[in-house]
Design an enzyme around this catalytic site. Structure first.
Site, short mmCIF file in Angstrom:
data_model
loop_
_atom_site.label_atom_id
_atom_site.label_comp_id
_atom_site.label_asym_id
_atom_site.label_seq_id
_atom_site.Cartn_x
_atom_site.Cartn_y
_atom_site.Cartn_z
CG HIS A 229 -4.18 0.48 5.79
ND1 HIS A 229 -5.28 0.50 6.60
CD2 HIS A 229 -3.96 -0.82 5.46
CE1 HIS A 229 -5.71 -0.74 6.78
NE2 HIS A 229 -4.93 -1.56 6.09
CG ASP A 230 0.75 3.27 3.89
OD1 ASP A 230 0.39 3.56 5.04
OD2 ASP A 230 1.62 2.42 3.64
CG ASN B 265 -3.37 -3.45 11.19
OD1 ASN B 265 -2.61 -3.12 12.10
ND2 ASN B 265 -3.32 -2.88 10.00
CG ASN C 145 2.64 2.08 10.03
OD1 ASN C 145 3.32 1.15 9.58
ND2 ASN C 145 1.87 2.84 9.26
CD GLU D 63 -1.03 1.18 12.11
OE1 GLU D 63 -0.65 0.89 10.97
OE2 GLU D 63 -0.31 1.76 12.95
CG ASP E 13 -0.43 -0.07 2.51
OD1 ASP E 13 0.65 -0.67 2.68
OD2 ASP E 13 -1.03 0.49 3.45
CG ASP E 14 4.24 1.71 2.57
OD1 ASP E 14 4.58 2.58 3.37
OD2 ASP E 14 3.78 0.61 2.92
C1 BDR Z 1 0.00 0.04 7.87
O1 BDR Z 1 0.77 -1.13 8.12
C2 BDR Z 1 1.54 -1.46 7.01
O2 BDR Z 1 1.61 -2.84 6.81
C3 BDR Z 1 0.93 -0.71 5.85
O3 BDR Z 1 1.90 -0.40 4.90
C4 BDR Z 1 0.34 0.52 6.49
O4 BDR Z 1 1.28 1.56 6.57
C5 BDR Z 1 -1.45 -0.28 8.09
O5 BDR Z 1 -1.67 -0.70 9.40
CA CA Z 2 3.33 1.54 5.26
#
Ligand code: BDR
Ligand code: CA
Length: 318
Positions: free
Chosen positions: A248-249, A165, A173, A171, A17-18
């Site tokens: 997300h990103d 998650n 990060n 979460e 997602d980055d």
């Molecule tokens: C975040 O965790 C990473 O795995 C993703 O890139 C995103 O920045 C989502 O919780």
């Molecule tokens: Ca990320």
């Protein structure tokens, strides 16, 4: 503030997602990306750096912003990576199809580059942080005065409902480097938190993404987007049983491009740094709370349609 595109710095740990978020930011006429700083997170640092360079070779080959490597280890004890989501190469196993032909990281360190940009664009820079906050926290510790010149720090991290998650409470990060996350949340910088509480409310259907990407005219970009989004959608299907993904990103980038995509509230927040089951949890106070926690702007609602239109029109654009 100046008119025209916002000067931007993206701190990232690519990551599927980055990669989508970087492609989006590079394509956006609302941002001028002056540098990409890389932090270890989803996968080890050198792997993240390689992926940042890959995105640039596909989306910004003519005038790529410099890429700086940053911290290889978090400030907190390291407990996780996210290879089960992003694969060992961070991009779903497709890196072999995208060898890095031309670009290399700069010699300098990400932390020095962050401080330098904060000074150069004093009062104007938007820093968009898409990974563990290690680089940002180290820069804050090294030169708080320069960092106070940042106009906005948009952070993908946490969840104001205290869910997660990486664990039920945290979460990814924030869980990866809670000490760094706490430094940033407590810093008094103009932080905008984009957490799971909003990213999970704006799921992009795979069919919509596929239709838009199929219509793209630039073949390499089309193939790259398909290749990196495919494993991400597959993961969501397998793990969550749905043909749609939380971006997300990219949502953090969208909040910098068009603040109307999210609604925010100032909420006193803090981060749990102890090594127990709540490590990395974002603690957000309810309205009327009276703790001494520092108020930050946190996204509380998202306009999913507006976000998806903006993201797809930009990333699939000319
Ligand atoms: C975040 O965790 C990473 O795995 C993703 O890139 C995103 O920045 C989502 O919780
Ligand atoms: Ca990320």
């Amino acid at each position: 503030m100046t008119n025209g595109p916002r000067p931007a710095l993206i701190d990232t740990d690519p990551g599927l997602d980055d990669v989508l978020a970087l492609a989006f930011a590079l394509q956006s006429s609302a941002l001028e990306v002056h540098a990409i700083t890389v932090v270890a997170g989803n996968v080890p640092l050198s792997v993240c750096t390689a992926n940042a360079l890959r995105v640039l070779e596909v989306f910004a080959a003519d005038s790529p912003p410099p890429v700086y490597e940053g911290c290889a280890e978090p400030l907190s004890p390291r407990v996780c990576r996210a290879e089960h989501v992003h694969a060992a190469d961070g991009i779903g196993g497709v890196s072999g199809a995208y060898p890095i032909r031309r670009l290399r990281p700069e010699d300098g360190h990400a932390v020095a580059a962050t401080i330098e940009l904060a000074r150069r664009y004093h009062g104007n820079l938007v820093l968009i942080a898409l990974g563990p906050l290690t680089n940002v926290a180290v820069a804050l510790g090294r030169d708080p005065e320069a960092m106070q010149g940042i106009h906005e720090l948009v952070v993908m991290g946490g969840s104001i409902d205290g869910t997660g998650n990486a664990t039920p409470h945290a979460e990814f990060n924030f869980y990866s480097d809670p000490i760094a996350a706490r430094e940033v949340v407590r810093s008094g910088l103009p932080v905008t938190l984009v957490g799971l509480n909003v990213t999970e409310c704006a799921l992009l259907p795979r069919a919509r993404f596929d239709a838009r990407v199929t219509a793209m005219t630039k073949g390499l970009r089309r193939q790259f987007l398909r290749d990196v989004a495919g494993p991400y959608f597959d993961f969501c299907k397998k793990e969550q049983g749905r043909d749609a993904c939380a971006l997300h990103d990219p949502l953090a980038v969208a909040a910098a491009v068009d603040p109307g995509v999210v609604r925010t509230k100032r909420i006193p927040c803090d981060v749990v740094v102890s090594q127990g089951i709540t490590r990395g949890r974002l603690v957000a106070e309810r309205e009327g709370g009276c703790s001494s926690a520092v108020p930050v702007r946190a996204a509380t609602e998202v306009d999913g349609e507006r976000f998806h239109d903006l993201f797809l029109n930009t990333v699939c654009g000319p």
